[in-house]
Design a protein around this motif. Structure first.
Motif, PDB file in Angstrom:
ATOM      1  N   LEU A  50      -3.398  -3.579   0.331  1.00 45.85           N
ATOM      2  CA  LEU A  50      -3.987  -2.788  -0.713  1.00 45.85           C
ATOM      3  C   LEU A  50      -5.405  -3.448  -1.138  1.00 45.85           C
ATOM      4  CD1 LEU A  50      -4.061  -0.220  -2.314  1.00 45.85           C
ATOM      5  CD2 LEU A  50      -2.751  -1.334  -4.188  1.00 45.85           C
ATOM      6  N   ILE A  54      -9.261  -1.909  -0.859  1.00 42.27           N
ATOM      7  CA  ILE A  54     -10.096  -1.600  -2.200  1.00 42.27           C
ATOM      8  C   ILE A  54     -11.352  -2.342  -1.725  1.00 42.27           C
ATOM      9  CG2 ILE A  54     -10.275  -1.929  -4.490  1.00 42.27           C
ATOM     10  CD1 ILE A  54      -6.914  -1.730  -4.744  1.00 42.27           C
ATOM     11  N   SER A 189       3.898   2.312  -6.822  1.00 43.15           N
ATOM     12  CA  SER A 189       3.076   3.003  -5.816  1.00 43.15           C
ATOM     13  C   SER A 189       3.616   4.443  -5.656  1.00 43.15           C
ATOM     14  CB  SER A 189       3.051   2.417  -4.394  1.00 43.15           C
ATOM     15  OG  SER A 189       4.386   2.314  -3.901  1.00 43.15           O
ATOM     16  N   PHE A 192       1.855   6.239  -8.630  1.00 39.19           N
ATOM     17  CA  PHE A 192       0.585   6.565  -8.531  1.00 39.19           C
ATOM     18  C   PHE A 192       0.074   7.655  -7.422  1.00 39.19           C
ATOM     19  CE2 PHE A 192      -0.088   3.185 -11.540  1.00 39.19           C
ATOM     20  CZ  PHE A 192      -1.280   3.511 -11.773  1.00 39.19           C
ATOM     21  N   ARG A 193       0.851   7.540  -6.314  1.00 38.59           N
ATOM     22  CA  ARG A 193       0.706   8.554  -5.375  1.00 38.59           C
ATOM     23  C   ARG A 193       0.807   9.907  -5.600  1.00 38.59           C
ATOM     24  NH1 ARG A 193       3.957   8.560   0.406  1.00 38.59           N
ATOM     25  NH2 ARG A 193       5.572   8.946  -1.067  1.00 38.59           N
ATOM     26  N   THR A 209      -8.641   5.829  -0.311  1.00 39.33           N
ATOM     27  CA  THR A 209      -8.093   4.868  -1.565  1.00 39.33           C
ATOM     28  C   THR A 209      -8.680   5.381  -2.909  1.00 39.33           C
ATOM     29  OG1 THR A 209      -8.534   2.944   0.228  1.00 39.33           O
ATOM     30  CG2 THR A 209      -8.468   2.548  -2.149  1.00 39.33           C
ATOM     31  N   ALA A 213      -6.066   3.222  -7.673  1.00 36.06           N
ATOM     32  CA  ALA A 213      -5.075   2.156  -6.785  1.00 36.06           C
ATOM     33  C   ALA A 213      -5.570   0.654  -7.300  1.00 36.06           C
ATOM     34  CB  ALA A 213      -5.629   2.243  -5.217  1.00 36.06           C
ATOM     35  N   ASP A 214      -6.611   0.497  -7.683  1.00 30.32           N
ATOM     36  CA  ASP A 214      -7.014  -0.934  -8.344  1.00 30.32           C
ATOM     37  C   ASP A 214      -6.088  -1.321  -9.498  1.00 30.32           C
ATOM     38  OD1 ASP A 214      -8.678  -3.383  -8.113  1.00 30.32           O
ATOM     39  OD2 ASP A 214      -9.637  -2.628  -9.907  1.00 30.32           O
ATOM     40  N   VAL A 216      -2.990  -0.638  -9.449  1.00 29.54           N
ATOM     41  CA  VAL A 216      -1.329  -0.956  -8.902  1.00 29.54           C
ATOM     42  C   VAL A 216      -1.165  -2.214  -8.754  1.00 29.54           C
ATOM     43  CG1 VAL A 216      -0.089  -0.463  -6.837  1.00 29.54           C
ATOM     44  CG2 VAL A 216      -1.284   1.422  -8.095  1.00 29.54           C
ATOM     45  N   SER A 337      -2.869   7.151   3.659  1.00 31.24           N
ATOM     46  CA  SER A 337      -3.632   6.672   2.462  1.00 31.24           C
ATOM     47  C   SER A 337      -3.420   5.258   1.986  1.00 31.24           C
ATOM     48  CB  SER A 337      -3.512   7.517   1.521  1.00 31.24           C
ATOM     49  OG  SER A 337      -2.131   7.527   0.750  1.00 31.24           O
ATOM     50  N   ALA A 338      -4.108   4.626   1.142  1.00 33.34           N
ATOM     51  CA  ALA A 338      -3.792   3.295   0.707  1.00 33.34           C
ATOM     52  C   ALA A 338      -2.600   3.160   0.129  1.00 33.34           C
ATOM     53  CB  ALA A 338      -5.078   2.803  -0.519  1.00 33.34           C
ATOM     54  N   LEU A 339      -2.229   4.154  -1.037  1.00 35.63           N
ATOM     55  CA  LEU A 339      -1.028   4.081  -1.618  1.00 35.63           C
ATOM     56  C   LEU A 339       0.374   4.312  -0.850  1.00 35.63           C
ATOM     57  CD1 LEU A 339      -2.156   5.464  -5.091  1.00 35.63           C
ATOM     58  CD2 LEU A 339      -1.758   3.253  -4.742  1.00 35.63           C
TER      59      LEU A 339
END
Length: 535
Positions: A50, A54, A189, A192-193, A209, A213-214, A216, A337-339
């Protein structure tokens, strides 16, 4: 036996005490340190991908960003460097100032640095990584102190019949810490997702992203402070161990008073017997010829076995996510995706912890005082060698479609036998076989050797496991995952051989193992008696 007659009543009372509430309180209080240690050391491996997304994503590239090799090595390894330094420093300090006074310092350091590692002084990639590395070094320093102190406190509080199980139970909290790291990451995660949906990287590079996400990775790291904070009060209430108070601080009155309260029985002070015992006891130092003759090989044995185990153990643990990706258990980064990537990595790691990590620890707790330390360590190293070869020899078979479940099962077994084996015993034995005045120091030295192995495992594996033909961006070609697994199998085999240097301590009192209150002739006889039976 004459030797038993010399024994202080306070030490005999501890050796023969029935298992009671104070034992379980000590396990939980000491174990919470390990819960925190494991959570903090292993959750970083869940958020490194992650962090790469970011802070290091180049939208012109076909794949999302990943941490540059030097940054990845620093973020993963800096806490280990701190831990190694902390083990040596606090191990030595625990013998100088006492177990209890140093125990609070390590916990406070862990709490402050866990919270601080989720903060950063700026939002540029360099400053975020520099801040993270700085606080993770000092977090590791506090964690390092917990190794010798928790083991020593538990061994000095326990009775000789179930001492192995109690020290193993403290260490087994690591399993729950690893598990908690996975579960917390899963929950955060997933939340947030759900709250901030994002497309896969290949569908929309910029939107994959989300800015949130920052938060998390920061929340995950900062939550590491909670368990330690909750046990701080209980840690401060624990009295100094009677063995330190009597044998090192030479205060029989205080030792008897402390343990009378803990055990809820009347214990005689016996200052005269303590004086005789201390006068008769050799007061040789760590670097003396007597120590080298009596305990030199033991220290070499505990340090080398821990060193070799941790090369294999930590390289597997930290880079689980890379192994899962290389066998296609986790999809390619650009398809998520990032999450979603964080969610899938934490799900895989939590599954391994549930199946292989946690059960192994508790098998050790159940069997160590029945089977003995020596047999469990030998079995563990032997089975780890077999299962590592089981992963490495048919490696190409495991990477083909449809065989991934088999790979994960064999992989989980290597973890099971690490934890029902040398990962537990290398922690237990150094807390039992050295004299009280050097116990914490020697445990710290053995543990620091282990962390040196962990540094080699985590840094070395990162480079060694690179594909010889298609290395990751920024890396040089390595020997590949298959050959790296062969190297790790070799380390386990060496660990099996070095185990023969370590004595069996099952069912013996700490003074019997360390030879305190014995003269040279008695000590030579005792040393011969505690050598492991190879027949």
């Amino acid at each position: 036996m004459a030797r038993q007659e010399q024994h202080l009543q306070v030490l005999s009372a501890l050796d023969t005490a029935k298992t009671q509430l104070y034992h379980f309180t000590a396990i939980v209080v000491a174990g919470m340190g390990f819960f925190t240690d494991a959570y903090d050391l292993f959750c970083i491996s869940l958020v490194t991908k992650l962090l790469g997304r970011i802070y290091y994503t180049d939208l012109s590239e076909e794949n999302p960003g990943s941490l540059p090799p030097n940054v990845a090595a620093a973020v993963n390894g800096v806490a280990f460097c701190g831990t190694l330094a902390g083990q040596l420093f606090f191990g030595w300090l625990g013998d100088k100032l006492g177990r209890k006074s140093v125990y609070g310092m390590t916990l406070l350091l862990m709490v402050i640095c866990s919270i601080a590692s989720g903060l950063s002084f700026s939002n540029t990639p360099t400053s975020v990584m520099a801040t993270l590395c700085f606080f993770r070094f000092w977090l590791g320093f506090g964690i390092g102190g917990d190794y010798p102190l928790s083991a020593t406190i538990m061994s000095e509080y326990a009775n000789k019949k179930t001492r192995g199980a109690f020290i193993a139970a403290v260490f087994a909290m690591q399993g729950f810490g690893i598990l908690a790291g996975g579960i917390v990451t899963l929950i955060i995660s997933a939340a947030f997702r759900a709250g901030f949906p994002a497309p896969a990287y290949q569908d929309n590079r910029a939107a994959s992203t989300v800015p949130q996400a920052d938060y998390v990775w920061r929340i995950i790291l900062m939550l590491g402070a909670m368990p330690a904070l909750l046990t701080f009060y209980w840690r401060m209430k624990m009295p100094e161990t009677a063995r330190y108070t009597a044998l090192v601080a030479k205060n029989a009155k205080q030792a008897a008073s402390d343990m009378s309260k803990v055990l809820q029985i009347q214990i005689e002070e016996e200052p005269q017997k303590l004086e005789e015992m201390v006068n008769k006891s050799n007061s040789f130092g760590l670097f003396s010829r007597q120590f080298a003759r009596r305990h030199g090989l033991h220290l070499v044995g505990t340090a080398t076995t821990w060193f070799l185990l941790d090369i294999a153990f930590y390289s597997q643990n930290l880079f689980q996510k890379d192994i899962f990706t290389s066998i296609n258990w986790i999809p390619k980064a650009r398809t998520m995706s990032a999450l979603e990537e964080v969610f899938r990595i934490s799900r895989a790691q939590t599954l391994i912890a549930l199946c292989g990590t946690v059960p192994g620890y508790w098998f050790t707790v159940a069997l160590i005082d029945i089977v003995g330390r020596f047999a469990i360590q030998l079995l563990g190293f032997f089975m780890m060698t077999i299962f590592m070869l089981g992963l490495a020899v048919p490696y190409h078979h495991w990477t083909t479609s449809g065989n991934h479940i088999g790979f994960v099962v064999v992989y989980a077994f290597t973890f099971f036998f690490a934890n029902f084996g040398p990962n537990s015993t290398t922690f237990i034995v150094p807390a039992e076989i050295f004299p009280a005045r050097l116990r914490s120091t020697c445990h710290g030295i053995s543990a620091a050797a282990g962390k040196a192995g962990a540094i080699i495992g985590s840094f070395g594996f990162l480079y060694a496991a690179q594909d010889p033909h298609k290395p990751d961006a920024g890396y040089k070609p390595g020997i590949g995952v298959r050959n790296a697994l062969f190297v790790l199998a070799g380390c386990n085999l060496l660990g099996f051989i070095c185990t023969f240097l370590v004595p069996e301590s099952k069912g013996k009192s700490l003074e019997e193992m360390s030879g305190e209150a014995e003269d040279d002739d008695e000590m030579a006889t005792a040393a011969a008696a505690v050598r492991p039976q190879t027949a």
